[in-house]
Design a protein around this motif. Structure first.
Motif, PDB file in Angstrom:
ATOM      1  N   THR A 356       0.847  -1.189   0.000  1.00 19.00           N
ATOM      2  CA  THR A 356       0.000   0.000   0.000  1.00 19.00           C
ATOM      3  C   THR A 356       0.894   1.254   0.000  1.00 19.00           C
ATOM      4  N   ILE A 357       0.307   2.375  -0.443  1.00 16.22           N
ATOM      5  CA  ILE A 357       1.087   3.621  -0.486  1.00 16.22           C
ATOM      6  C   ILE A 357       0.844   4.387   0.813  1.00 16.22           C
ATOM      7  N   ARG A 358       1.928   4.811   1.438  1.00 19.47           N
ATOM      8  CA  ARG A 358       1.792   5.609   2.672  1.00 19.47           C
ATOM      9  C   ARG A 358       2.851   6.697   2.686  1.00 19.47           C
ATOM     10  N   GLN A 359       2.643   7.662   3.556  1.00 17.86           N
ATOM     11  CA  GLN A 359       3.620   8.733   3.718  1.00 17.86           C
ATOM     12  C   GLN A 359       4.803   8.215   4.540  1.00 17.86           C
ATOM     13  N   THR A 360       6.017   8.553   4.145  1.00 21.36           N
ATOM     14  CA  THR A 360       7.182   8.191   4.964  1.00 21.36           C
ATOM     15  C   THR A 360       7.559   9.419   5.809  1.00 21.36           C
ATOM     16  N   LYS A 361       8.564   9.252   6.662  1.00 22.16           N
ATOM     17  CA  LYS A 361       8.953  10.393   7.521  1.00 22.16           C
ATOM     18  C   LYS A 361       9.668  11.480   6.720  1.00 22.16           C
ATOM     19  N   ARG A 365       6.078  10.005  -0.252  1.00 20.20           N
ATOM     20  CA  ARG A 365       5.326   8.751  -0.143  1.00 20.20           C
ATOM     21  C   ARG A 365       6.257   7.564  -0.361  1.00 20.20           C
ATOM     22  N   PHE A 368       4.558   0.306   1.216  1.00 20.51           N
ATOM     23  CA  PHE A 368       4.716  -0.482   2.450  1.00 20.51           C
ATOM     24  C   PHE A 368       4.031  -1.842   2.302  1.00 20.51           C
ATOM     25  N   THR A 370       1.612  -4.802   3.506  1.00 19.64           N
ATOM     26  CA  THR A 370       0.406  -4.854   4.347  1.00 19.64           C
ATOM     27  C   THR A 370       0.391  -6.128   5.178  1.00 19.64           C
ATOM     28  N   LYS A 507       6.239   4.718  -6.625  1.00 18.07           N
ATOM     29  CA  LYS A 507       6.187   5.176  -5.223  1.00 18.07           C
ATOM     30  C   LYS A 507       7.302   4.528  -4.406  1.00 18.07           C
ATOM     31  N   ASP A 536       3.915  -3.918   7.438  1.00 25.46           N
ATOM     32  CA  ASP A 536       4.085  -2.479   7.708  1.00 25.46           C
ATOM     33  C   ASP A 536       5.525  -2.002   7.568  1.00 25.46           C
ATOM     34  N   GLU A 538       8.565  -0.410   5.077  1.00 23.60           N
ATOM     35  CA  GLU A 538       8.730   0.271   3.792  1.00 23.60           C
ATOM     36  C   GLU A 538       9.574  -0.573   2.844  1.00 23.60           C
TER      37      GLU A 538
END
Ligand SMILES: C[S@@+](CC[C@H](N)C(=O)[O-])C[C@H]1O[C@@H](n2cnc3c(N)ncnc32)[C@H](O)[C@@H]1O
Length: 748
Positions: A356-361, A365, A368, A370, A507, A536, A538
């Protein structure tokens, strides 16, 4: 990726261009006094056309000396036509962007397709000018503009061209309109075929007939214009039905699927409704909306069981839907197809696996997991949104040379063609625009994408920037690349002669310590886990292969610095030590090159020990990447001498150096407790180890062979071709050693 050219010839070209541009800029705002007459312009153009034709072996000139240069960035015209005032050629000012104006011209030549689509055009006062359309050819998918075509350029820019002539340069496809002959804006002197007094009396039926004539002549764009006009002339219900149906078909032919779908959707029950349904299902297929395509095919097969032709298309749509939902592919067939098709565009669907696409620190983006996945698991199999091939055998003179004066770079390669392809696709199908505009564009200031005059606005410079940050070079298949690498370790960027954009995989961020690996079969990108990965986490890949000499990696093009343990360690290491590593590696390669005598192997071993000492930190903290190549090299030499114990020892050390943790050995089952980096010749390394086990503990060899397969799966993307690739070599390896048994090219 495009190749950045630093040869003296390219540098000279860049300097000359810069000088010419500086001189041109000094003339900004001066009146345009053409130094070349209309006749001379035409003569020069025809000469160039002939040269191109000769160079391309008599074919029309799709290839030639393609030199293009990027002008300073400027936004596309956002003003509707009604707000723009008309200009003539004589009103144009040098090096000026005529904001708030438009110019109407008629082409007096056929188009010439080089880096740009080029024509000579004239205005109503017979003043001629060169016109170049760059970055896409929305109305001329074969690069042709007929003589007599009326063109309107919004906010034209008069600038110095790469051939030293002044001309109108169009960088944004939405800044040029193709005006049909019957349009009121066309001066009566230019209306040879369709006098206004005649067309003003036409009924919807007349427009329909005229559209059909154009359709039959293969003039699909022109046909759509006639049908559209017919729809404005109070058509009967039956005429509306046919006008929409045929216009939908014409749009389909020129890949304008959004418009095709709109028309075919509106065709209600009636004559040809089965064909309209089939067209709709096919259009949805092209738009990769496989679920809806299958639904329409189901309706078609139910209501028109006699339409047997539809069934094979339906089967394809079902297959794509299956791939999209379950991620099950016939990789063997895909390999076959990719090796036989040029360009290797495969008709398969994208499967998005447990990611899935998520924001990194700190990296924008990222992608990650799942759920927890194992090394080799399929994570993503994506069809390229756009893909171009530039064959390395293409002679130098017919490859696109792109000069970017602002970035001070000269590049050769496919990115320019890729950007054109994408611009064209988005202009024709606005529903796909967000696929590209959503990608990382390095902070590029986006203009409004709202349509103007009923047409989408595409910012060429935004697409170009996005492509430069998100496109990747690729081999035609990773298997071919793998075979090439195994036979010749001198990796060549020439192998990556295709490039494309895979929006979902875009991404993925980079890490030299990547945990995922990408492979290609034609234009399908296959991402697999390279190690066991918890949920979860990256996922990262290599944008560039980690440098074995441990030089700091240069990611300035993407605007970041890699913070992985290896890169951090390199930054903290004394440059003298880094230089020492480079020297040691060169000496090892030389020692082993000289032949495989006992003395040279002994010397190489000593040098490898010295090289190992340049890594003071334990491998658990930072990988000893520079040891991989020398150790696998010497392992190959020992294996070829039948010294399998030494070969096995060297491979074990090499695996440890790149992060593998193995448990058990001759005494117990050999298990990979932790996977390391997905190095290029990992498969060969495992096969050398397998051979060692065949000698000392044959019952363990099968498991080691499985690891070789797993490394192959990760590297090539699929396992079905493993036996064809290594089968012969394995067979030979299992037999007692003899000189004749060496399969040329394989080190096993
Ligand atoms: C292909 S995009 C990757 C996806 C991107 N992060 C996004 O938000 O869409 C490439 C860009 O991601 C960022 N990036 C990739 N790897 C990175 C890394 N290791 N550290 C920092 N930024 C990174 C950089 O901005 C780079 O130009």
């Amino acid at each position: 990726m495009d190749r950045f050219l630093q040869d003296p010839e390219s540098e000279k070209l860049l300097r000359e261009h810069n000088r010419a541009l500086e001189a041109a800029e000094a003339l900004e705002g001066m009146p345009f006094k053409p130094k070349t007459t209309r006749d001379k312009l035409l003569k020069q153009f025809k000469f160039r056309q002939k040269m191109n034709k000769d160079k391309s072996g008599g074919r029309d000139s799709l290839s030639a000396v393609d030199v293009s240069f990027a002008p300073p960035i400027y936004p596309p015209c956002l003003a509707p036509l009604k707000d723009l005032k008309k200009l003539m050629v004589k009103d144009l000012l040098l090096e000026t962007h005529h904001r708030g104006f438009h110019i109407l011209v008629r082409s007096i030549t056929r188009a010439e397709k080089m880096a740009a689509v080029m024509v000579i055009a004239e205005d109503e006062q017979n003043d001629a000018i060169q016109l170049r359309i760059l970055n896409g050819k929305p109305r001329c998918q074969d690069g042709s503009i007929d003589e007599g075509q009326i063109l309107l350029v919004k906010e034209p820019s008069l600038t110095l061209m790469s051939d030293g002539e002044y001309g109108i340069r169009v960088d944004h496809v939405s800044d040029i309109l193709f005006i049909p002959m019957f349009n009121k804006m066309v001066p009566s002197a230019w209306r040879e075929r369709l006098p206004e007094r005649e067309t003003s009396q036409w009924t919807a039926g007349d427009w329909l007939n005229m559209g059909n004539e154009e359709l039959n002549r293969g003039k699909f764009y022109s046909a759509t214009e006639y049908y559209s006009k017919g729809l404005e002339c109070s058509p009967t219900a039956e005429e509306t039905h046919y006008l929409l149906y045929y216009r939908g078909l014409a749009f389909f032919q020129v890949d304008e699927w959004d418009a095709s779908l709109r028309d075919l959707d509106a065709v209600s029950a009636g004559p040809k409704s089965d064909k309209a349904l089939r067209g709709k299902a096919q259009t949805l297929y092209r738009l990769k909306r496989f679920r809806e395509s299958c639904d329409v095919f189901t309706e078609l097969c139910r209501e028109h069981p006699e339409d047997v032709g539809a069934r094979s298309d339906f089967r394809e749509a079902i297959a794509r839907l299956g791939e999209q939902k379950k991620g099950v592919y016939n990789f063997k067939k895909m390999q076959e197809k990719a090796s036989k098709t040029s360009p290797p565009l495969l008709d398969h669907a994208t499967w998005i696996g447990p990611v899935t696409i998520r924001q990194t620190k700190s990296k924008g983006r990222g992608l990650f997991t799942t759920e927890a996945v194992k090394a080799g698991d399929l994570l993503l199999c994506e069809k390229a949104f756009a893909y171009v091939t530039e064959h390395p055998s293409r002679p130098r003179w017919c490859s696109t040379l792109h000069i970017n004066t602002e970035m001070r770079s000269t590049t050769r390669g496919g990115q320019l063609a890729l950007a054109s392809l994408i611009i064209e696709k988005l202009y024709k199908n606005p529903s796909l625009a967000s696929t590209i505009t959503d990608l990382h564009s390095g902070g590029f200031k986006q203009v409004s994408t709202a349509p103007v005059d009923g047409k989408p606005v595409i910012d060429t410079f935004q697409v170009a920037r996005t492509i430069s940050l998100n496109s990747f070079g690729s081999p035609t298949s990773s298997r071919a690349d793998h075979i090439h690498d195994a036979c010749d370790s001198s990796r060549s960027s020439e192998m990556l002669h295709n490039c494309g954009v895979w929006p979902y995989a875009s991404k993925l961020n980079h890490s030299c310590m990547s945990n995922a690996h990408r492979a290609f079969i034609g234009d399908m990108m296959i991402i697999r886990a390279a190690v066991d990965i918890p949920a979860d986490t990256e996922l990262t890949i290599w944008y560039l292969l980690p440098a074995p000499e441990n030089q700091p990696m240069d990611f300035r093009h993407w605007g970041f610095e890699c913070c992985c343990a290896m890169c951090a360690d390199v930054r903290a290491t004394d440059p003298c030590i880094l230089e020492n590593r480079v020297r040691q590696r060169a000496h090892i390669a030389m020692a082993l090159e000289k032949g495989s005598s006992v003395i040279s192997c002994k010397r190489a071993e000593t040098l490898i020990e010295n090289l190992a000492k340049t890594y003071p930190r334990p491998v658990e903290q930072v990988l000893h990447l520079g040891l991989w190549e020398p150790l696998t090299l010497i392992a190959g030499v020992y294996a070829s001498q039948g010294q399998h114990d030494k070969a096995g020892e060297a491979v074990s050390q090499a695996l440890a150096a790149v992060g593998f943790v193995l448990e058990g050995s001759v005494e117990g089952p050999l298990v990979v407790k932790k996977w390391g980096l997905a190095m290029d010749n990992l498969v060969v390394a495992w096969l050398i180890l397998r051979k060692y086990f065949l000698e000392v503990a044959p019952e363990r060899a099968t498991q080691v062979g499985r690891y070789a397969r797993m490394a192959y799966l990760i590297s090539v993307g699929e396992e079905t071709s493993f036996d064809a690739t290594y089968g012969m070599s394995l067979k030979v390896a299992d037999e007692p050693h003899s000189e004749e048994n060496q399969v040329k090219g394989w080190v096993v």
